[in-house]
Design a protein around this motif. Structure first.
Motif, PDB file in Angstrom:
ATOM      1  N   ASN A 123       0.863  -1.185   0.000  1.00  0.00           N
ATOM      2  CA  ASN A 123       0.000   0.000   0.000  1.00  0.00           C
ATOM      3  C   ASN A 123       0.900   1.236   0.000  1.00  0.00           C
ATOM      4  N   TYR A 124       1.463   1.554  -1.166  1.00  0.00           N
ATOM      5  CA  TYR A 124       2.583   2.501  -1.282  1.00  0.00           C
ATOM      6  C   TYR A 124       2.205   3.622  -2.249  1.00  0.00           C
ATOM      7  N   THR A 125       2.319   4.855  -1.793  1.00  0.00           N
ATOM      8  CA  THR A 125       1.998   6.022  -2.624  1.00  0.00           C
ATOM      9  C   THR A 125       3.220   6.927  -2.733  1.00  0.00           C
ATOM     10  N   THR A 126       3.490   7.422  -3.940  1.00  0.00           N
ATOM     11  CA  THR A 126       4.650   8.293  -4.152  1.00  0.00           C
ATOM     12  C   THR A 126       4.212   9.685  -4.591  1.00  0.00           C
ATOM     13  N   TYR A 127       5.032  10.669  -4.191  1.00  0.00           N
ATOM     14  CA  TYR A 127       4.845  12.063  -4.587  1.00  0.00           C
ATOM     15  C   TYR A 127       6.136  12.588  -5.213  1.00  0.00           C
ATOM     16  N   MET A 166       3.879   5.388   7.471  1.00  0.00           N
ATOM     17  CA  MET A 166       5.202   6.009   7.428  1.00  0.00           C
ATOM     18  C   MET A 166       5.217   7.029   6.306  1.00  0.00           C
ATOM     19  N   TYR A 167       5.697   8.235   6.624  1.00  0.00           N
ATOM     20  CA  TYR A 167       5.805   9.325   5.662  1.00  0.00           C
ATOM     21  C   TYR A 167       7.297   9.632   5.486  1.00  0.00           C
ATOM     22  N   ILE A 168       7.784   9.506   4.252  1.00  0.00           N
ATOM     23  CA  ILE A 168       9.227   9.518   4.007  1.00  0.00           C
ATOM     24  C   ILE A 168       9.637  10.773   3.256  1.00  0.00           C
ATOM     25  N   MET A 169      10.597  11.503   3.836  1.00  0.00           N
ATOM     26  CA  MET A 169      11.210  12.666   3.189  1.00  0.00           C
ATOM     27  C   MET A 169      12.729  12.494   3.094  1.00  0.00           C
ATOM     28  N   LYS A 170      13.164  11.281   2.982  1.00  0.00           N
ATOM     29  CA  LYS A 170      14.596  10.981   2.992  1.00  0.00           C
ATOM     30  C   LYS A 170      14.909   9.936   1.936  1.00  0.00           C
ATOM     31  N   LYS A 171      16.006  10.108   1.222  1.00  0.00           N
ATOM     32  CA  LYS A 171      16.437   9.129   0.240  1.00  0.00           C
ATOM     33  C   LYS A 171      16.853   7.848   0.953  1.00  0.00           C
ATOM     34  N   LEU A 172      16.241   6.743   0.578  1.00  0.00           N
ATOM     35  CA  LEU A 172      16.549   5.438   1.158  1.00  0.00           C
ATOM     36  C   LEU A 172      17.058   4.514   0.064  1.00  0.00           C
ATOM     37  N   LYS A 184      -4.283  -4.959  10.818  1.00  0.00           N
ATOM     38  CA  LYS A 184      -3.516  -3.756  10.489  1.00  0.00           C
ATOM     39  C   LYS A 184      -3.118  -3.754   9.014  1.00  0.00           C
ATOM     40  N   ILE A 185      -3.279  -2.603   8.355  1.00  0.00           N
ATOM     41  CA  ILE A 185      -2.891  -2.454   6.953  1.00  0.00           C
ATOM     42  C   ILE A 185      -1.859  -1.333   6.855  1.00  0.00           C
ATOM     43  N   PRO A 186      -0.571  -1.648   6.701  1.00  0.00           N
ATOM     44  CA  PRO A 186       0.455  -0.599   6.647  1.00  0.00           C
ATOM     45  C   PRO A 186       0.289   0.288   5.406  1.00  0.00           C
ATOM     46  N   VAL A 187       0.656   1.551   5.545  1.00  0.00           N
ATOM     47  CA  VAL A 187       0.584   2.477   4.421  1.00  0.00           C
ATOM     48  C   VAL A 187       1.844   3.337   4.413  1.00  0.00           C
ATOM     49  N   VAL A 188       2.379   3.583   3.213  1.00  0.00           N
ATOM     50  CA  VAL A 188       3.575   4.402   3.045  1.00  0.00           C
ATOM     51  C   VAL A 188       3.270   5.543   2.078  1.00  0.00           C
ATOM     52  N   ILE A 189       3.624   6.763   2.482  1.00  0.00           N
ATOM     53  CA  ILE A 189       3.585   7.928   1.603  1.00  0.00           C
ATOM     54  C   ILE A 189       5.020   8.407   1.439  1.00  0.00           C
ATOM     55  N   ASP A 190       5.545   8.346   0.230  1.00  0.00           N
ATOM     56  CA  ASP A 190       6.964   8.628  -0.027  1.00  0.00           C
ATOM     57  C   ASP A 190       7.098   9.841  -0.936  1.00  0.00           C
ATOM     58  N   PHE A 191       7.740  10.906  -0.433  1.00  0.00           N
ATOM     59  CA  PHE A 191       7.924  12.141  -1.185  1.00  0.00           C
ATOM     60  C   PHE A 191       9.247  12.170  -1.951  1.00  0.00           C
ATOM     61  N   VAL A 192      10.067  11.147  -1.819  1.00  0.00           N
ATOM     62  CA  VAL A 192      11.431  11.210  -2.348  1.00  0.00           C
ATOM     63  C   VAL A 192      11.789  10.040  -3.244  1.00  0.00           C
ATOM     64  N   ASN A 193      11.454   8.823  -2.820  1.00  0.00           N
ATOM     65  CA  ASN A 193      11.934   7.628  -3.506  1.00  0.00           C
ATOM     66  C   ASN A 193      10.932   7.134  -4.538  1.00  0.00           C
ATOM     67  N   ASP A 194      11.432   6.380  -5.509  1.00  0.00           N
ATOM     68  CA  ASP A 194      10.596   5.738  -6.504  1.00  0.00           C
ATOM     69  C   ASP A 194      10.230   4.334  -6.022  1.00  0.00           C
ATOM     70  N   TYR A 195       8.985   3.951  -6.186  1.00  0.00           N
ATOM     71  CA  TYR A 195       8.525   2.644  -5.702  1.00  0.00           C
ATOM     72  C   TYR A 195       9.342   1.509  -6.314  1.00  0.00           C
ATOM     73  N   LYS A 196       9.641   1.589  -7.591  1.00  0.00           N
ATOM     74  CA  LYS A 196      10.371   0.507  -8.253  1.00  0.00           C
ATOM     75  C   LYS A 196      11.760   0.327  -7.642  1.00  0.00           C
ATOM     76  N   ASP A 197      12.400   1.435  -7.243  1.00  0.00           N
ATOM     77  CA  ASP A 197      13.709   1.331  -6.600  1.00  0.00           C
ATOM     78  C   ASP A 197      13.598   0.669  -5.227  1.00  0.00           C
ATOM     79  N   ILE A 198      12.584   1.064  -4.467  1.00  0.00           N
ATOM     80  CA  ILE A 198      12.390   0.472  -3.144  1.00  0.00           C
ATOM     81  C   ILE A 198      12.072  -1.014  -3.263  1.00  0.00           C
ATOM     82  N   GLU A 199      11.202  -1.360  -4.194  1.00  0.00           N
ATOM     83  CA  GLU A 199      10.845  -2.759  -4.392  1.00  0.00           C
ATOM     84  C   GLU A 199      12.086  -3.573  -4.777  1.00  0.00           C
TER      85      GLU A 199
END
Length: 722
Positions: A242-246, A402-408, A429-444
């Motif tokens: 459940n991953y959203t990118t900005y 989790m809300y991410i503003m850091k390159k991981l 529980k259903i985890p959710v991630v909002i990522d303002f910095v990273n690309d989902y494909k890179d994290i995956e």
């Protein structure tokens, strides 16, 4: 809680059975996923090793040493071991009040289990020497060393210190060559020491240090409980489901008439920090996060008795300054919108100064930082804003978002996001991630090596250390006679004042030869990087092989010492403060991902030694850098500007050893495939883990391939000719 679970019982049984056969001759890597109950497994293993006997009824181990480098987990581990071994004198916990002398005394006594941190352990080297004349006698004792989170505790000198301290070899009236040989022997696998490394995310070096080759020559963990299995059995949750990118878009402007020439990397770092801490950027992201938390997260984990949500969130920032500013922005938004069911905490180390005011975690939160985790668990607080803290070893099952503003990247990405994977019974529980910095494909992609087994498919080539040695000699800075003479002193048991004067002279001589010769500042820095690279590689090589080269050992000793004296200074720093302004911020939602089927990519390889020839840093006009940044973020995309801005990326590609081999052995068409696989690594390589600077290319793969493809033919030709 079910204890032991099958994988815990299976791991302990197989380890004990193998020890009955091999005694202390082997090391063991236990690759157990988060949610495996690793703390209890370690405690159980420690308690079983205490009473483990061989077929002749002799103790296989005299002491069990449990090491960790994480304070939070350290306390959990200590408590678990104390529950299993309550007898007085069996367990000694090295808390903050214990000195290195206390630790050494515990090792020499009848204390069976010693719990300590990797940071404390190397100090024993100062006590245990000369076969016990200056400290407790450890000769003849056999040790089991259990390491929690092996990937973070097994770097370089930490592990060398452990191996050398526990070595059986005693020192007597030996000459320099004898002492050097002993140094080499002590740095590898010791016959009286077995190490048991536990981690969910083993790095390539960890696999090589602790694993044995299988029938195919690959290095695999002794025991595996995979992330995939833990998810399927319901012990942890899938944090990528459940991953959203900005993407943040903005306009950057120059506020000065001058157009100075400055190092591009330096300018980019300053611009990245400026954007990260910009009030408009923080305000917009704060609004998105709080509204998302209210509308989505607070619907989760509803307590039937209170009818209130127990859900919590973590905000991962790129710096301590960012953590403070987000804390202030969150509290302001909550206050202005009269939100009465959300309160925030902040977590960072040390003191940070902003606009003349000093801030600490304790001063902001209103209580000691030791109580932060405990207070966050209370219903009073819902959001924890962190900067390089609580991203590893923090077990809070109420974390939903989790809300991410850091390159991981890599292991850091897996560890950080895994804070969300704890189940929280009886809730769904259903985890959710909002990522303002990273690309989902890179994290995956970062998760793939750890989804099932992790397999190391190559090893280190000892010949590489000799190539590094030749490069060092090519600078004509280090005098071979000085290396010999310095080692005569360095290997003395006691050094008098005259000895120290001589050593200082050698250090000052290297500093003078380096900085007062004909080398540019850039070449001087390259030489220092080369020295450090030599030391790191040599330290690792000694741990995985029995390389015996006395001249290399002497050079290593000398380099380690003289590095304390070398100072090559910095390039002229151009401060951009007040010279830039950013406007027109937009936070653009770029995608939502709910991928259920995960792809495993278990094969990893040790990195080859980097090419240590460095080029002069690319320098550009400030106006060019600004135009490039604007084009990356959606304003007037111009290929010429982007090409200039990516010259440094091309340089990184030219230094890539894998690409060199590919160019040597492949056609241009085949080379392009390898080239495209390395573009992300090249783009990420220059970005600091503690800076949040999104890049248009990393967020848009199709544009990245088109733009970086411009250099493919040129890089191929250059590498082919070289």
């Amino acid at each position: 809680m079910i204890f032991p679970r099958y994988h815990q019982l299976d791991a302990i049984r197989k380890i004990l059975a193998d020890l009955k056969i091999n005694h202390t001759s082997q090391n063991y890597l236990i690759e157990h996923s988060a949610g495996s109950g690793k703390t209890n497994t370690i405690a159980w293993l420690a308690s079983r090793l205490v009473s483990l006997h061989d077929d002749e009824n002799n103790n296989i181990f005299d002491n069990i040493i449990v090491m960790t480098d994480r304070v939070v987990v350290d306390r959990q581990l200590q408590n678990a071991i104390l529950r299993l071994k309550e007898a007085a004198g069996v367990v000694k916990v090295m808390d903050d009040k214990c000195t290195s002398a206390d630790l050494a005394a515990a090792l020499s006594s009848n204390t069976k289990i010693v719990v300590t941190t990797i940071q404390k352990f190397p100090y024993v080297l100062d006590i245990i020497k000369d076969n016990g004349s200056n400290g407790p006698i450890l000769k003849g004792k056999k040790f089991a060393v259990i390491i929690d989170e092996a990937h973070s505790s097994t770097a370089g000198k930490n592990m060398l210190a452990v191996s050398q301290t526990l070595s059986e070899s005693g020192e007597s009236d030996e000459d320099v060559q004898d002492i050097l040989t002993n140094q080499i022997q002590k740095s590898g696998k010791q016959p009286n020491v077995s190490m048991f490394a536990f981690t969910a995310t083993p790095k390539e070096t960890t696999l090589r240090l602790f694993c044995r080759p299988d029938k195919n020559g690959d290095y695999v963990a002794f025991h595996l409980y995979s992330m995939k299995q833990a998810i399927e059995e319901g012990f942890i949750l899938d944090v990528l489901a459940n991953y959203t990118t900005y993407k943040t878009i903005y306009k950057l402007n120059k506020n000065i008439v001058d157009d100075p020439t400055i190092p591009a990397n330096d300018a980019k770092r300053q611009i990245a920090r400026y954007i990260d801490l910009h009030d408009d950027n923080i305000t917009q992201r704060t609004k998105i996060i709080i509204e998302h938390f209210i509308q989505n997260v607070q619907k989760e984990l509803i307590n039937k008795n209170t009818n209130m949500s127990e859900a919590k969130a973590m905000v991962v920032t790129a710096s301590r300054q960012a953590a403070v500013k987000y804390k202030q922005a969150f509290d302001k938004y909550i206050r202005e919108h009269r939100i009465n069911n959300i309160k925030t905490l902040v977590a960072f180390s040390g003191t940070v100064t902003i606009d003349g005011h000093d801030y600490t975690e304790a001063s902001i939160n209103g209580f000691s930082e030791e109580n932060t985790a405990k207070e966050f668990d209370q219903p009073t607080y819902q959001i924890l804003i962190v900067a390089n803290k609580y991203q590893v070893g923090f077990d809070q099952p109420k974390l939903v978002a989790m809300y991410i503003m850091k390159k991981l990247h890599g292991v850091n990405a897996v560890q950080t996001l895994s804070r969300l994977n704890r189940v929280y019974y009886p809730y769904k529980k259903i985890p959710v991630v909002i990522d303002f910095v990273n690309d989902y494909k890179d994290i995956e992609k970062d998760f793939r090596p750890f989804y099932t087994a992790t397999i190391l498919a190559n090893t280190i080539n000892p010949q590489t250390i000799y190539r590094l040695n030749e490069k060092i000699d090519g600078y004509y800075i280090l005098d071979p006679l000085d290396i010999d003479n310095a080692n005569q002193i360095l290997l003395k048991g006691q050094k008098n004042f005259r000895d120290k004067q001589h050593l200082a002279f050698y250090g000052q001589k290297v500093q003078s030869a380096l900085t007062k010769g004909n080398l540019s500042v850039t070449d001087q820095k390259d030489f220092v990087k080369l020295l450090r690279h030599f030391c790191r590689y040599y330290e690792f090589l000694l741990q995985i092989s029995m390389l015996e080269d006395l001249e290399l050992q002497k050079k290593y000793n000398f380099i380690v010492y003289v590095l304390n004296y070398i100072d090559v200074g910095d390039d002229v720093y151009y401060d951009l403060t007040g010279k830039l302004s950013a406007t027109d911020f937009i936070q653009e939602n770029t995608g939502h991902y709910e991928v259920k089927h995960k792809i495993s990519d278990p094969i990893v390889k040790l990195p080859v030694v980097e090419d240590t020839s460095f080029t002069e840093p690319t320098k550009k006009r400030l106006s060019e850098i600004i135009e490039e940044i604007n084009s990356k973020t959606g304003a007037n995309f111009d290929k010429d500007v982007v090409t200039k801005s990516l010259m440094q990326v091309k340089d990184i590609m030219l230094k890539n050893q894998d690409l060199k081999e590919s160019a040597k052995n492949n056609s241009a068409t085949d080379f392009e495939l390898a080239y495209n696989e390395k573009t992300d690594d090249a783009l990420i390589k220059g970005i600091s883990q503690n800076k949040t600077f999104f890049t248009y290319l990393l967020n848009t793969p199709e544009v990245k391939k088109e733009v970086l493809g411009i250099f493919a033919a040129e890089v191929y030709k250059a590498l082919k000719e070289s």
